[in-house]
Design a protein around this motif. Structure first.
Motif, PDB file in Angstrom:
ATOM      1  N   ALA A  21       0.824  -1.205   0.000  1.00 16.70           N
ATOM      2  CA  ALA A  21       0.000   0.000   0.000  1.00 16.70           C
ATOM      3  C   ALA A  21       0.862   1.259   0.000  1.00 16.70           C
ATOM      4  N   VAL A  22       1.910   1.267   0.806  1.00 16.63           N
ATOM      5  CA  VAL A  22       2.775   2.451   0.870  1.00 16.63           C
ATOM      6  C   VAL A  22       3.478   2.675  -0.463  1.00 16.63           C
ATOM      7  N   ARG A  23       3.906   1.619  -1.109  1.00 24.01           N
ATOM      8  CA  ARG A  23       4.572   1.740  -2.416  1.00 24.01           C
ATOM      9  C   ARG A  23       3.651   2.417  -3.434  1.00 24.01           C
ATOM     10  N   GLU A  24       2.400   1.955  -3.503  1.00 21.69           N
ATOM     11  CA  GLU A  24       1.465   2.528  -4.462  1.00 21.69           C
ATOM     12  C   GLU A  24       1.095   3.960  -4.090  1.00 21.69           C
ATOM     13  N   ALA A  25       0.986   4.229  -2.802  1.00 25.28           N
ATOM     14  CA  ALA A  25       0.693   5.596  -2.365  1.00 25.28           C
ATOM     15  C   ALA A  25       1.820   6.544  -2.747  1.00 25.28           C
ATOM     16  N   LEU A  26       3.056   6.111  -2.583  1.00 26.07           N
ATOM     17  CA  LEU A  26       4.206   6.939  -2.955  1.00 26.07           C
ATOM     18  C   LEU A  26       4.231   7.204  -4.455  1.00 26.07           C
ATOM     19  N   ARG A  27       3.905   6.203  -5.244  1.00 27.08           N
ATOM     20  CA  ARG A  27       3.916   6.365  -6.705  1.00 27.08           C
ATOM     21  C   ARG A  27       2.931   7.417  -7.171  1.00 27.08           C
TER      22      ARG A  27
END
Length: 268
Positions: free
Chosen positions: A48-54
């Motif tokens: 989730a954090v990876r996609e939020a950062l993207r």
């Protein structure tokens, strides 16, 4: 929400604790009232954090020292927290040491329609956050570009819904509207056919010959289904070939959305 162990030894200097004001403020986002007031929500775990950062949705990241070492690409500039703090921020029994405070991604219905979506999922009065997140994930996988939460639907930024979406929350337009009937009319006015998934519908899904058109699928709650007075171009049933009484919401949504996706891909 798991309760932190308040017996944890005092953290090292520079490491946030459960009493650090920024942690206290973030913890409040477990409550819908605070999410609505601040326009923020929590995303937990590396996916989730990876996609939020993207997508640029992250306002702040909290990580344990172990998580920072494991996911350096996700934790640059993160605030380090102790184990008690991460347990308080997380919404799982065994947190992965990484939680981000994210900006909500609401898009007005008119703006989502202006982008000419070919496939849209509309959740009407869906109360279960796990179902909401699963529909988000399925819609994203099928190529839908908008997911609408209409009527009395659950908050899509609920922690369980965010986890169930597996990052797809950050890939689609998230729309929240109170008036489901007005939503249907707005979609129809834009030339989008509106199909209601209904176990008692009078049209068999696999007999439809209009799925190569821009389509919005309506999905209701498992307990009550769709409101009978909610207008749709057709009420469509997924055929049952075995002895099962019905399909659950997630399965029905997957079948309907992927059947539409296949027809749209053939047409393009």
């Amino acid at each position: 929400m798991p309760q932190p162990d308040r017996r944890t030894e005092q953290s090292r200097p520079g490491v946030f604790t459960i009493r650090t004001p920024r942690v206290v403020a973030a913890r409040r986002l477990h409550r819908r009232r605070d999410r609505d007031e601040t326009g923020r929500f929590l995303a937990e775990g590396p996916q989730a954090v990876r996609e939020a950062l993207r997508t640029g949705a992250v306002a702040e990241t909290f990580a344990t020292a172990e998580a920072a070492a494991r996911y350096p690409e996700l934790t640059a500039g993160a605030s380090l927290v102790d184990e008690a703090a991460i347990q308080a921020l997380a919404d799982t029994v065994q947190p992965q040491g990484l939680v981000a405070v994210c900006r909500q991604r609401d898009v007005p219905l008119a703006a989502a329609i202006d982008r000419a979506p070919r496939l849209t999922a509309v959740c009407v009065d869906i109360r279960d956050p796990g179902n909401a997140g699963t529909v988000l994930r399925t819609a994203d996988a099928a190529g839908a570009t908008a997911v609408v939460f209409a009527g009395e639907s659950v908050d899509p930024y609920n922690g369980k819904a965010v986890r169930a979406s597996a990052g797809s929350l950050f890939h689609v337009d998230v729309v929240r509207v109170r008036d489901a009937a007005a939503c249907v009319e707005a979609l129809r006015a834009a030339g989008i056919q509106v199909l209601a998934a209904d176990g008692y519908g009078d049209t068999d899904l696999f007999d439809l010959d209009t799925l190569d058109r821009p389509t919005a699928w309506l999905f209701g709650s498992e307990a009550h289904g769709l409101p009978r007075d909610l207008d749709a171009d057709r009420r469509v049933r997924v055929p049952l070939y075995g002895g099962a009484e019905s399909l659950n919401l997630a399965a029905a949504a997957a079948v309907c959305l992927y059947t539409s996706a296949q027809a749209l891909r053939r047409q393009s």
